[in-house]
Every structure is written in C-alpha cells, then in structure tokens.
Design a protein around this motif. Sequence first.
Motif, mmCIF file in Angstrom:
data_model
loop_
_atom_site.group_PDB
_atom_site.id
_atom_site.type_symbol
_atom_site.label_atom_id
_atom_site.label_comp_id
_atom_site.label_asym_id
_atom_site.label_seq_id
_atom_site.Cartn_x
_atom_site.Cartn_y
_atom_site.Cartn_z
ATOM 1 N N GLN A 92 1.951 -4.982 -10.908
ATOM 2 C CA GLN A 92 0.979 -3.885 -10.837
ATOM 3 C C GLN A 92 1.690 -2.551 -10.648
ATOM 4 O OE1 GLN A 92 -2.184 -4.536 -8.024
ATOM 5 N NE2 GLN A 92 -2.652 -2.363 -7.831
ATOM 6 N N LYS A 93 1.189 -1.519 -11.319
ATOM 7 C CA LYS A 93 1.730 -0.170 -11.158
ATOM 8 C C LYS A 93 0.984 0.524 -10.019
ATOM 9 C CE LYS A 93 3.393 0.598 -15.870
ATOM 10 N NZ LYS A 93 4.808 0.662 -15.423
ATOM 11 N N VAL A 94 1.720 1.254 -9.198
ATOM 12 C CA VAL A 94 1.129 1.983 -8.080
ATOM 13 C C VAL A 94 1.525 3.449 -8.162
ATOM 14 C CG1 VAL A 94 1.069 -0.029 -6.572
ATOM 15 C CG2 VAL A 94 3.084 1.452 -6.572
ATOM 16 N N LYS A 95 0.687 4.276 -7.603
ATOM 17 C CA LYS A 95 0.942 5.709 -7.539
ATOM 18 C C LYS A 95 1.307 6.107 -6.111
ATOM 19 C CE LYS A 95 -0.070 6.882 -11.818
ATOM 20 N NZ LYS A 95 0.948 7.490 -12.715
ATOM 21 N N LYS A 96 1.999 7.194 -5.984
ATOM 22 C CA LYS A 96 2.328 7.724 -4.668
ATOM 23 C C LYS A 96 1.049 7.933 -3.858
ATOM 24 C CE LYS A 96 4.564 11.648 -2.383
ATOM 25 N NZ LYS A 96 5.299 12.919 -2.578
ATOM 26 N N GLY A 97 1.003 7.375 -2.645
ATOM 27 C CA GLY A 97 -0.163 7.508 -1.784
ATOM 28 C C GLY A 97 -1.125 6.345 -1.871
ATOM 29 N N ASP A 98 -0.946 5.451 -2.863
ATOM 30 C CA ASP A 98 -1.807 4.270 -2.962
ATOM 31 C C ASP A 98 -1.559 3.350 -1.768
ATOM 32 O OD1 ASP A 98 -2.836 5.136 -5.328
ATOM 33 O OD2 ASP A 98 -1.835 3.655 -6.603
ATOM 34 N N THR A 99 -2.649 2.792 -1.214
ATOM 35 C CA THR A 99 -2.516 1.807 -0.140
ATOM 36 C C THR A 99 -2.130 0.466 -0.746
ATOM 37 O OG1 THR A 99 -4.149 2.926 1.245
ATOM 38 C CG2 THR A 99 -3.685 0.614 1.755
ATOM 39 N N VAL A 100 -1.025 -0.123 -0.271
ATOM 40 C CA VAL A 100 -0.574 -1.407 -0.808
ATOM 41 C C VAL A 100 -0.876 -2.560 0.156
ATOM 42 C CG1 VAL A 100 1.212 -0.351 -2.247
ATOM 43 C CG2 VAL A 100 1.782 -1.033 0.085
ATOM 44 N N ILE A 101 -0.906 -2.253 1.452
ATOM 45 C CA ILE A 101 -1.161 -3.265 2.484
ATOM 46 C C ILE A 101 -1.995 -2.620 3.593
ATOM 47 C CG2 ILE A 101 -0.102 -4.678 4.315
ATOM 48 C CD1 ILE A 101 0.651 -5.890 1.751
ATOM 49 N N THR A 102 -2.918 -3.373 4.183
ATOM 50 C CA THR A 102 -3.522 -2.947 5.444
ATOM 51 C C THR A 102 -3.142 -3.969 6.504
ATOM 52 O OG1 THR A 102 -5.621 -4.094 5.031
ATOM 53 C CG2 THR A 102 -5.464 -1.800 4.316
ATOM 54 N N MET A 103 -2.777 -3.478 7.682
ATOM 55 C CA MET A 103 -2.372 -4.377 8.765
ATOM 56 C C MET A 103 -2.984 -3.924 10.075
ATOM 57 S SD MET A 103 1.640 -3.330 9.395
ATOM 58 C CE MET A 103 1.711 -4.135 11.003
ATOM 59 N N GLU A 104 -3.272 -4.874 10.930
ATOM 60 C CA GLU A 104 -3.828 -4.582 12.246
ATOM 61 C C GLU A 104 -2.706 -4.560 13.262
ATOM 62 O OE1 GLU A 104 -7.311 -6.148 15.331
ATOM 63 O OE2 GLU A 104 -6.690 -7.389 13.658
ATOM 64 N N ALA A 105 -2.622 -3.464 14.003
ATOM 65 C CA ALA A 105 -1.608 -3.323 15.049
ATOM 66 C C ALA A 105 -2.255 -2.624 16.227
ATOM 67 C CB ALA A 105 -0.408 -2.522 14.544
ATOM 68 N N MET A 106 -2.124 -3.204 17.389
ATOM 69 C CA MET A 106 -2.693 -2.635 18.615
ATOM 70 C C MET A 106 -4.188 -2.375 18.451
ATOM 71 S SD MET A 106 0.470 -0.136 19.644
ATOM 72 C CE MET A 106 0.691 0.333 17.921
ATOM 73 N N LYS A 107 -4.912 -3.355 17.867
ATOM 74 C CA LYS A 107 -6.360 -3.323 17.705
ATOM 75 C C LYS A 107 -6.824 -2.208 16.779
ATOM 76 C CE LYS A 107 -7.314 -5.452 22.181
ATOM 77 N NZ LYS A 107 -8.045 -5.356 23.466
ATOM 78 N N MET A 108 -5.931 -1.704 15.932
ATOM 79 C CA MET A 108 -6.308 -0.689 14.961
ATOM 80 C C MET A 108 -5.802 -1.107 13.587
ATOM 81 S SD MET A 108 -5.689 2.940 16.895
ATOM 82 C CE MET A 108 -6.494 3.782 15.553
ATOM 83 N N GLU A 109 -6.582 -0.757 12.541
ATOM 84 C CA GLU A 109 -6.188 -1.087 11.180
ATOM 85 C C GLU A 109 -5.404 0.073 10.588
ATOM 86 O OE1 GLU A 109 -8.746 -2.083 7.308
ATOM 87 O OE2 GLU A 109 -8.778 -3.679 8.802
ATOM 88 N N ASN A 110 -4.236 -0.224 10.051
ATOM 89 C CA ASN A 110 -3.341 0.806 9.526
ATOM 90 C C ASN A 110 -3.123 0.591 8.035
ATOM 91 O OD1 ASN A 110 -2.095 2.066 12.223
ATOM 92 N ND2 ASN A 110 -2.271 -0.136 12.481
#
Length: 238
Positions: A92-110
């Motif tokens: 897949q092609k991605v652009k600068k600023g595209d979200t590639v992963i979301t992860m939960e850390a310290m009860k917050m989604e990043n």
Amino acid sequence: MKEFKFKIDGKDYEAQVAEHDNGVLSVTLNGKTYAVEVPAMAHHAAKPVVHQAAAPAAAASHAAPAAAPAAAGSVTAPLPGTIKQVLVSEGQKVKKGDTVITMEAMKMENAITAEADGTVLKVRTSVGASVNQGDVLVDFQAENAPAAAQAPKAAPAPAAPAAPAAAGGKGVEAPLPGTIKQVCVSVGQDVAAGETVVVMEAMKMENNITAEFAGKVTAVKVAVGDQVQSGQALVEMA
C-alpha cells in the motif's frame, strides 16, 4: 528495554526498565510497573517518526544507479502499548501524515503516522499485540527526493523554527500523553526557569511539567481534566 535480576535479603527480583521522554522511566518490578522521574535525564518528547536510512557513499560511476531506489525506513512505537488497529497492508502507498497504526498507551489511543510518502514493505505487528518503545511496527520504502540538487534546500527547513525564536515565542509541551490535573499559571504571569506550570497524570502518577526558561505566560492552552497527547502545547510564553 533493559532487564535486571538481583537479590535483596535472599529474595529474587526481576526488573525491566524502559526509558520514555522527559526523563520518565517505566520500571516493572516482579510484574508491577512504576513510573520513575529522573530530572537529570529530562529532554523534549520525541514524536513518532519514520526513520530514513542514510544512503551509503558510493563511487561516482555507481552514484546514478544507487539514487534510483528509495531508501528503506521504518515506523517505530514511541511508547509501550497495545496495538488497537493496523490501517495499512503490504504494497500500500501512504502519504506523509497518514495514520498507519493506532495503539493504546496509558489508557489513551495514539495515532502513529508516516512522516514521508512511500510504499509499505512489511507490517511487523498485529491487533492486540503488546509492543515496547522502539519496536518496529511497519517497514516501508520512502520516495526519493526528485533531484540531488534539492537536498540542500531541505537543510534550511530547520531555520523555520528560528523565526518564532527571534520573535520571542516559547512554549511548554506535554512530554507524554496524560490528563491535566492542575494548571499552576495564568496569562500575564511571570515564571522562572524550573517553575511548575502544569501538573498532569500519566502512568498513574502525577508529573510536574516545568518551564525550561524564564518568561511571561501569553496563553494557557489546556484546562483541568483535558486529555493531551505527547508534544501538545500546554502553555505559551514570551
């Protein structure tokens, strides 16, 4: 992450120590995790970045072929956490600023984003996986600069932040995700270097966020109860 095994009064202990931003260490002792602040290690928070591998030096006769393929890079975890969503796939092609992963850390989604255009080569994680700070999440191939002559133009880019500095603008940013527990300053207030401006809760501990320089508060960007992300502006000063 560093691991240690030791004895205290004949009892075995195991500890894992992971360094975060702004001098915060995550210490896991016999399965229980603590947040430890080390002021001497404090530094600006690092934001999720795509690390570009530098192209190796080559002989002039081989320089042209070496410039054709783009340099390989990777997206790494900025903090320990759990993968909640994988938004890209191999090829897949991605652009600068595209979200590639979301992860939960310290009860917050990043949201972990790409900082360059490119193509995904390999996804190295999956939903539900636990990752440590610095773990590689996605390998990708970044697009090359159009021409070598444009490379020097990239160097002046860091000069952009110099303009606000000349104007006297300064700021205090969140060193890691958390919740605002107390705002200790107001607009127009003079603060000294090292003075606490905001208290925030992160990793189940209250952390004093201090000014690294003396100045006058020009804007307060947060309020008690706000949830903030790493690098988010908390207080502006002049």
